[in-house]
Scaffold this motif. Structure first.
Motif, PDB file in Angstrom:
ATOM      1  N   GLY A 179       0.822  -1.199   0.000  1.00 13.67           N
ATOM      2  CA  GLY A 179       0.000   0.000   0.000  1.00 13.67           C
ATOM      3  C   GLY A 179       0.857   1.249   0.000  1.00 13.67           C
ATOM      4  O   GLY A 179       0.340   2.360   0.060  1.00 13.67           O
ATOM      5  N   GLY A 180       2.171   1.072  -0.066  1.00 16.17           N
ATOM      6  CA  GLY A 180       3.110   2.192  -0.158  1.00 16.17           C
ATOM      7  C   GLY A 180       3.263   2.651  -1.595  1.00 16.17           C
ATOM      8  O   GLY A 180       2.322   2.602  -2.384  1.00 16.17           O
ATOM      9  N   PHE A 181       4.475   3.035  -1.971  1.00 22.20           N
ATOM     10  CA  PHE A 181       4.675   3.744  -3.231  1.00 22.20           C
ATOM     11  C   PHE A 181       5.743   3.103  -4.112  1.00 22.20           C
ATOM     12  O   PHE A 181       6.737   2.573  -3.618  1.00 22.20           O
ATOM     13  N   THR A 182       5.530   3.220  -5.417  1.00 19.89           N
ATOM     14  CA  THR A 182       6.458   2.649  -6.388  1.00 19.89           C
ATOM     15  C   THR A 182       7.865   3.211  -6.234  1.00 19.89           C
ATOM     16  O   THR A 182       8.842   2.524  -6.534  1.00 19.89           O
ATOM     17  N   LEU A 183       7.979   4.474  -5.759  1.00 14.21           N
ATOM     18  CA  LEU A 183       9.299   5.059  -5.562  1.00 14.21           C
ATOM     19  C   LEU A 183      10.131   4.257  -4.566  1.00 14.21           C
ATOM     20  O   LEU A 183      11.367   4.314  -4.580  1.00 14.21           O
ATOM     21  N   PHE A 184       9.450   3.497  -3.713  1.00 13.01           N
ATOM     22  CA  PHE A 184      10.142   2.654  -2.731  1.00 13.01           C
ATOM     23  C   PHE A 184      10.117   1.174  -3.107  1.00 13.01           C
ATOM     24  O   PHE A 184      11.122   0.481  -2.959  1.00 13.01           O
TER      25      PHE A 184
END
Length: 299
Positions: A179-184
């Motif tokens: 549920g976080g971000f593609t950048l990570f």
């Protein structure tokens, strides 16, 4: 049917003494000799329970008999434990941090954002609106700080690389679903060795975070749908799948997997999952599948 109780301690301080194993065997009906998977770190005890036994009930009884020893106890059927699909949460599971909380620290809002994160992971508030609210607070932050956070703050959870490397070496497909971000998830997934990663897209304008996230948000339902999609793609049965997570938005995929593991999880998640790991590191998920130390790849 033969069941197995797997006893696991943290590799940093092995706690499987002879007394611990004897105490567990005394509880397990029709138990056989313990097979050591990894010295004083992991062992499994085959046993033959009555037809009406409760898996969680017998796990709780064994834990009580261990009198506070830092040992995880997981009971499952002995056959068919090795999985061919592994789907994992990222934040507070495959890494030790919550990425959005670390980003918020860059604008002096970590305590506020972390409190919202905690409530969402406990299932006290809905994940999607909570994510929108937290992302909105990051508006104007330079996107370049993501590299700083990755370099200075993000730490892989011990055992994660070995878990993924060993499963892949034995034919499993691995997916990081956050549920976080593609950048990570892109960099973290590559560091650990996942076959693919899926997560949310932060909008960036002129090098700054726009304070918005692409819709639809990847949350609980999307994580579950990913597991089902990959299972169907590889023509697997539900019993051949493994999922791990720590928060309420992981409950769907943990329930859908053949083995859903709550890893150092929130109480609601630990109570609902098929299995819970409170003491071990991520190599525990290999011992649950019957892997021995000699079979584990370091990644």
């Amino acid at each position: 049917m033969v069941y197995v109780a797997t006893l696991i301690s943290n590799p940093a301080h092995g706690a499987l003494t002879r007394e611990v194993i004897s105490a567990a065997r005394a509880i397990l009906p029709g138990s056989d000799e313990a097979a050591h998977l990894d010295g004083d770190i992991a062992a499994e005890i085959p046993f033959d329970p009555p037809a009406d036994f409760s898996i969680h009930g017998i796990e709780d009884t064994v834990r009580a008999a261990l009198q506070g020893a830092p040992v995880d106890v997981v009971v499952q059927l002995a056959a068919g434990r090795r999985k061919r699909l592994f789907v994992a949460d990222m934040d507070s599971t495959m890494i030790a941090q919550e990425c959005i909380d670390e980003l918020a620290d860059m604008v002096g809002l970590k305590a506020h954002v972390a409190a919202i994160t905690e409530r969402a992971m406990r299932g006290e508030i809905e994940f999607e609106p909570a994510l929108r609210e937290r992302v909105g607070l990051l508006k104007g932050l330079s996107a370049s700080v993501v590299d700083d956070v990755l370099r200075e703050r993000i730490r892989l959870t011990p055992g994660g690389k070995a878990l993924v490397a060993t499963m892949k070496a034995n034919g499993a497909y691995t997916a990081l679903v956050s549920g976080g971000f593609t950048l990570f998830t892109g960099p973290v997934g590559a560091m650990i060795g996942f076959d693919e990663d899926r997560s949310n897209v932060l909008h960036v304008a002129d090098g700054l975070l726009a304070g918005t996230v692409a819709e639809p948000i990847l949350g609980r339902d999307a994580k579950t749908a990913t597991l089902i999609e990959l299972r169907d793609r590889f023509h697997l049965s539900p019993s051949e799948t493994l999922a791990v997570g720590d928060g309420a938005n992981d409950l769907g995929m943990l329930g859908e997997a053949g083995l859903g593991v709550a890893f150092h999880a929130k109480p609601k998640v630990a109570a609902a999952a098929h299995a819970r790991i409170d003491h071990g590191d991520l190599t525990a998920l290999l011992y649950l599948q019957g892997y021995t130390r000699e079979e584990i790849r370091e990644g």
